[in-house]
Design an enzyme around this catalytic site. Sequence first.
Site, PDB file in Angstrom:
ATOM      1  N   HIS A   1       7.196  -7.439  -1.824  1.00 47.80           N
ATOM      2  CA  HIS A   1       6.908  -6.733  -0.574  1.00 47.80           C
ATOM      3  C   HIS A   1       7.727  -7.348   0.572  1.00 47.80           C
ATOM      4  O   HIS A   1       7.470  -7.030   1.736  1.00 47.80           O
ATOM      5  CB  HIS A   1       5.433  -6.917  -0.187  1.00 47.80           C
ATOM      6  CG  HIS A   1       4.439  -6.158  -1.018  1.00 47.80           C
ATOM      7  ND1 HIS A   1       4.585  -4.848  -1.378  1.00 47.80           N
ATOM      8  CD2 HIS A   1       3.224  -6.534  -1.509  1.00 47.80           C
ATOM      9  CE1 HIS A   1       3.521  -4.464  -2.064  1.00 47.80           C
ATOM     10  NE2 HIS A   1       2.692  -5.454  -2.165  1.00 47.80           N
TER      11      HIS A   1
ATOM     12  N   LYS B   1       0.797  -1.230   0.000  1.00 49.40           N
ATOM     13  CA  LYS B   1       0.000   0.000   0.000  1.00 49.40           C
ATOM     14  C   LYS B   1       0.837   1.290   0.000  1.00 49.40           C
ATOM     15  O   LYS B   1       0.385   2.342   0.450  1.00 49.40           O
ATOM     16  CB  LYS B   1      -1.020   0.041   1.149  1.00 49.40           C
ATOM     17  CG  LYS B   1      -1.832  -1.222   1.345  1.00 49.40           C
ATOM     18  CD  LYS B   1      -2.280  -1.891   0.073  1.00 49.40           C
ATOM     19  CE  LYS B   1      -3.270  -1.096  -0.741  1.00 49.40           C
ATOM     20  NZ  LYS B   1      -3.498  -1.771  -2.065  1.00 49.40           N
TER      21      LYS B   1
ATOM     22  N   SER C   1      -4.798   3.130   3.724  1.00 53.24           N
ATOM     23  CA  SER C   1      -4.947   2.424   2.451  1.00 53.24           C
ATOM     24  C   SER C   1      -5.139   0.926   2.700  1.00 53.24           C
ATOM     25  O   SER C   1      -6.012   0.284   2.104  1.00 53.24           O
ATOM     26  CB  SER C   1      -3.701   2.694   1.597  1.00 53.24           C
ATOM     27  OG  SER C   1      -3.844   2.176   0.314  1.00 53.24           O
TER      28      SER C   1
ATOM     29  N   LYS D   1      -8.278   6.919  -4.239  1.00 49.94           N
ATOM     30  CA  LYS D   1      -8.540   8.342  -4.412  1.00 49.94           C
ATOM     31  C   LYS D   1      -7.277   9.125  -4.742  1.00 49.94           C
ATOM     32  O   LYS D   1      -7.334  10.158  -5.361  1.00 49.94           O
ATOM     33  CB  LYS D   1      -9.190   8.926  -3.162  1.00 49.94           C
ATOM     34  CG  LYS D   1      -8.363   8.644  -1.935  1.00 49.94           C
ATOM     35  CD  LYS D   1      -9.091   8.925  -0.672  1.00 49.94           C
ATOM     36  CE  LYS D   1      -8.275   8.540   0.533  1.00 49.94           C
ATOM     37  NZ  LYS D   1      -7.009   9.222   0.623  1.00 49.94           N
ATOM     38  N   GLY D   2      -6.098   8.648  -4.294  1.00 49.68           N
ATOM     39  CA  GLY D   2      -4.843   9.338  -4.611  1.00 49.68           C
ATOM     40  C   GLY D   2      -4.588  10.554  -3.748  1.00 49.68           C
ATOM     41  O   GLY D   2      -3.572  11.212  -3.863  1.00 49.68           O
TER      42      GLY D   2
ATOM     43  N   ASN E   1       2.022  -0.341  -7.250  1.00 49.02           N
ATOM     44  CA  ASN E   1       1.538  -0.523  -8.624  1.00 49.02           C
ATOM     45  C   ASN E   1       1.766   0.716  -9.477  1.00 49.02           C
ATOM     46  O   ASN E   1       1.956   0.612 -10.687  1.00 49.02           O
ATOM     47  CB  ASN E   1       0.066  -0.962  -8.601  1.00 49.02           C
ATOM     48  CG  ASN E   1      -0.054  -2.362  -8.043  1.00 49.02           C
ATOM     49  OD1 ASN E   1       0.142  -3.331  -8.752  1.00 49.02           O
ATOM     50  ND2 ASN E   1      -0.305  -2.467  -6.738  1.00 49.02           N
ATOM     51  N   TRP E   2       1.791   1.860  -8.855  1.00 45.57           N
ATOM     52  CA  TRP E   2       2.147   3.095  -9.576  1.00 45.57           C
ATOM     53  C   TRP E   2       3.596   2.990 -10.050  1.00 45.57           C
ATOM     54  O   TRP E   2       3.904   3.259 -11.226  1.00 45.57           O
ATOM     55  CB  TRP E   2       1.948   4.290  -8.637  1.00 45.57           C
ATOM     56  CG  TRP E   2       2.053   5.631  -9.295  1.00 45.57           C
ATOM     57  CD1 TRP E   2       2.038   5.884 -10.638  1.00 45.57           C
ATOM     58  CD2 TRP E   2       2.197   6.886  -8.628  1.00 45.57           C
ATOM     59  NE1 TRP E   2       2.152   7.236 -10.857  1.00 45.57           N
ATOM     60  CE2 TRP E   2       2.248   7.874  -9.634  1.00 45.57           C
ATOM     61  CE3 TRP E   2       2.268   7.278  -7.290  1.00 45.57           C
ATOM     62  CZ2 TRP E   2       2.391   9.231  -9.327  1.00 45.57           C
ATOM     63  CZ3 TRP E   2       2.402   8.623  -6.985  1.00 45.57           C
ATOM     64  CH2 TRP E   2       2.461   9.588  -7.994  1.00 45.57           C
TER      65      TRP E   2
HETATM   66  N1  LIG Z   1      -1.122   6.482 -10.582  1.00 46.36           N
HETATM   67  C1  LIG Z   1      -1.217   6.714  -9.282  1.00 46.36           C
HETATM   68  N2  LIG Z   1      -1.023   7.953  -8.788  1.00 46.36           N
HETATM   69  C2  LIG Z   1      -1.118   8.199  -7.459  1.00 46.36           C
HETATM   70  N3  LIG Z   1      -1.416   7.259  -6.524  1.00 46.36           N
HETATM   71  C3  LIG Z   1      -1.608   5.997  -6.973  1.00 46.36           C
HETATM   72  C4  LIG Z   1      -1.519   5.669  -8.346  1.00 46.36           C
HETATM   73  N4  LIG Z   1      -1.761   4.345  -8.479  1.00 46.36           N
HETATM   74  C5  LIG Z   1      -2.011   3.878  -7.239  1.00 46.36           C
HETATM   75  N5  LIG Z   1      -1.920   4.868  -6.346  1.00 46.36           N
HETATM   76  C6  LIG Z   1      -2.179   4.772  -4.888  1.00 46.36           C
HETATM   77  O1  LIG Z   1      -1.302   3.808  -4.316  1.00 46.36           O
HETATM   78  C7  LIG Z   1      -1.977   3.172  -3.220  1.00 46.36           C
HETATM   79  C8  LIG Z   1      -1.912   1.677  -3.416  1.00 46.36           C
HETATM   80  O2  LIG Z   1      -0.591   1.253  -3.235  1.00 46.36           O
HETATM   81  P1  LIG Z   1      -0.140  -0.205  -3.673  1.00 46.36           P
HETATM   82  O3  LIG Z   1      -0.005  -0.224  -5.151  1.00 46.36           O
HETATM   83  O4  LIG Z   1       1.167  -0.386  -2.966  1.00 46.36           O
HETATM   84  O5  LIG Z   1      -1.178  -1.153  -3.212  1.00 46.36           O
HETATM   85  C9  LIG Z   1      -3.412   3.667  -3.218  1.00 46.36           C
HETATM   86  O6  LIG Z   1      -3.475   4.702  -2.241  1.00 46.36           O
HETATM   87  P2  LIG Z   1      -4.806   5.090  -1.444  1.00 46.36           P
HETATM   88  O7  LIG Z   1      -5.420   3.809  -0.979  1.00 46.36           O
HETATM   89  O8  LIG Z   1      -4.329   5.999  -0.351  1.00 46.36           O
HETATM   90  O9  LIG Z   1      -5.662   5.797  -2.450  1.00 46.36           O
HETATM   91  C10 LIG Z   1      -3.564   4.201  -4.635  1.00 46.36           C
HETATM   92  O10 LIG Z   1      -4.555   5.196  -4.755  1.00 46.36           O
HETATM   93  C1  LIG Z   2      -1.246  -9.882   0.981  1.00 41.95           C
HETATM   94  C2  LIG Z   2      -0.961  -9.998  -0.404  1.00 41.95           C
HETATM   95  C3  LIG Z   2      -1.130  -8.721  -1.037  1.00 41.95           C
HETATM   96  C4  LIG Z   2      -1.849  -8.658  -2.202  1.00 41.95           C
HETATM   97  C5  LIG Z   2      -2.021  -7.453  -2.813  1.00 41.95           C
HETATM   98  C6  LIG Z   2      -1.460  -6.350  -2.262  1.00 41.95           C
HETATM   99  O1  LIG Z   2      -1.647  -5.182  -2.872  1.00 41.95           O
HETATM  100  S1  LIG Z   2      -0.471  -4.336  -3.389  1.00 41.95           S
HETATM  101  O2  LIG Z   2       0.493  -5.178  -4.048  1.00 41.95           O
HETATM  102  O3  LIG Z   2       0.158  -3.632  -2.237  1.00 41.95           O
HETATM  103  O4  LIG Z   2      -1.151  -3.426  -4.262  1.00 41.95           O
HETATM  104  C7  LIG Z   2      -0.760  -6.395  -1.097  1.00 41.95           C
HETATM  105  C8  LIG Z   2      -0.591  -7.597  -0.469  1.00 41.95           C
END
Ligand SMILES: Nc1ncnc2c1ncn2[C@@H]1O[C@H](COP(=O)(O)O)[C@@H](OP(=O)(O)O)[C@H]1O
Ligand SMILES: CCc1ccc(OS(=O)(=O)O)cc1
Length: 268
Positions: free
Chosen positions: A99, A44, A129, A249-250, A48-49
């Site tokens: 992770h 979180k 998040s 939501k970002g 993925n960004w």
């Molecule tokens: N292109 C982008 N720009 C800004 N924030 C982004 C993004 N893509 C994903 N995020 C934010 O990254 C967080 C998810 O992280 P991860 O990829 O590690 O799971 C989410 O935060 P929020 O849940 O605070 O909105 C998501 O909104």
């Molecule tokens: C617990 C496994 C898992 C799966 C997906 C997750 O989201 S992210 O990779 O951080 O976007 C996180 C943990």
Amino acid sequence: MSDGYMWFEGVPFPTAGFTPEVLREARESFALKDEDVLLLTYPKSGTNWLIEIVCLIYSKGDPKWIQSVPIWDRSPWVETEHGYNLLKDKEGPRLISSHLPIQLIPKSLFNSKAKVIYLTRNPRDVLMSGYFFFGASTFSKKPQSMEEYFGWFIKGNVPYGSWFDHTRGWMSMRGKENFLILSYEELKRDTRSIVEMISQFLGKKLEPEELNSVLKNSSFQVMKENNMSNFSLLRGQFLDEKNGILLRKGKRKCSDFKIYQNMWRTYW
Ligand SMILES: Nc1ncnc2c1ncn2[C@@H]1O[C@H](COP(=O)(O)O)[C@@H](OP(=O)(O)O)[C@H]1O
Ligand SMILES: CCc1ccc(OS(=O)(=O)O)cc1
């Protein structure tokens, strides 16, 4: 009795998709190559960004790849059964996500020149998040309230364990030539400069129009609509149909502050 996690060496993992055998084999035997790129985050933190940005840098801004291949297959997770099997026989330079905390990462990393990007995020937003994301997942323990999730987070009883240990562990690699340490907050504040920094670190020079396309195609709005990146493919099986959202939501919402207030009242 199970507490909803699969524990491996003191770290909690979800019960689906992870096994002690894969985690052990990944740490002991997975061979990182000098030309690999490893994207590391605590869950979180904007994982993925970062993956989307790096994929677009590799395709020089061309969105075809990110629009046709799910994000978890473009940069597979070395610690999951699915990701490990994809990665172990893959030829050539690989994009690899993880992770894992430092003590569980493939040991070969420490003898390789693989480039590593560690993206951190402030724990308050990681907490919020994670509360929404894991609360809408079928693969992790569901908190009944923010207060309950906060208690788990502080103790490290959340997927991948303690944010504090994770961050401390990986920050110890600061200053190593093959490590780039970034924060979600700086990426958000000055996306263009940080994306340029990433492409320079990876040795992938971008022309101005290529950089513009990386920025456009990894923007919050465009990623939110990309079914290969927004986790909509996981809805039904792994995420709630309605609340299972990756790009929530970002930015912070007013309602988040209400939740914080209640949480602080409960704890202090
Ligand atoms: N292109 C982008 N720009 C800004 N924030 C982004 C993004 N893509 C994903 N995020 C934010 O990254 C967080 C998810 O992280 P991860 O990829 O590690 O799971 C989410 O935060 P929020 O849940 O605070 O909105 C998501 O909104
Ligand atoms: C617990 C496994 C898992 C799966 C997906 C997750 O989201 S992210 O990779 O951080 O976007 C996180 C943990």
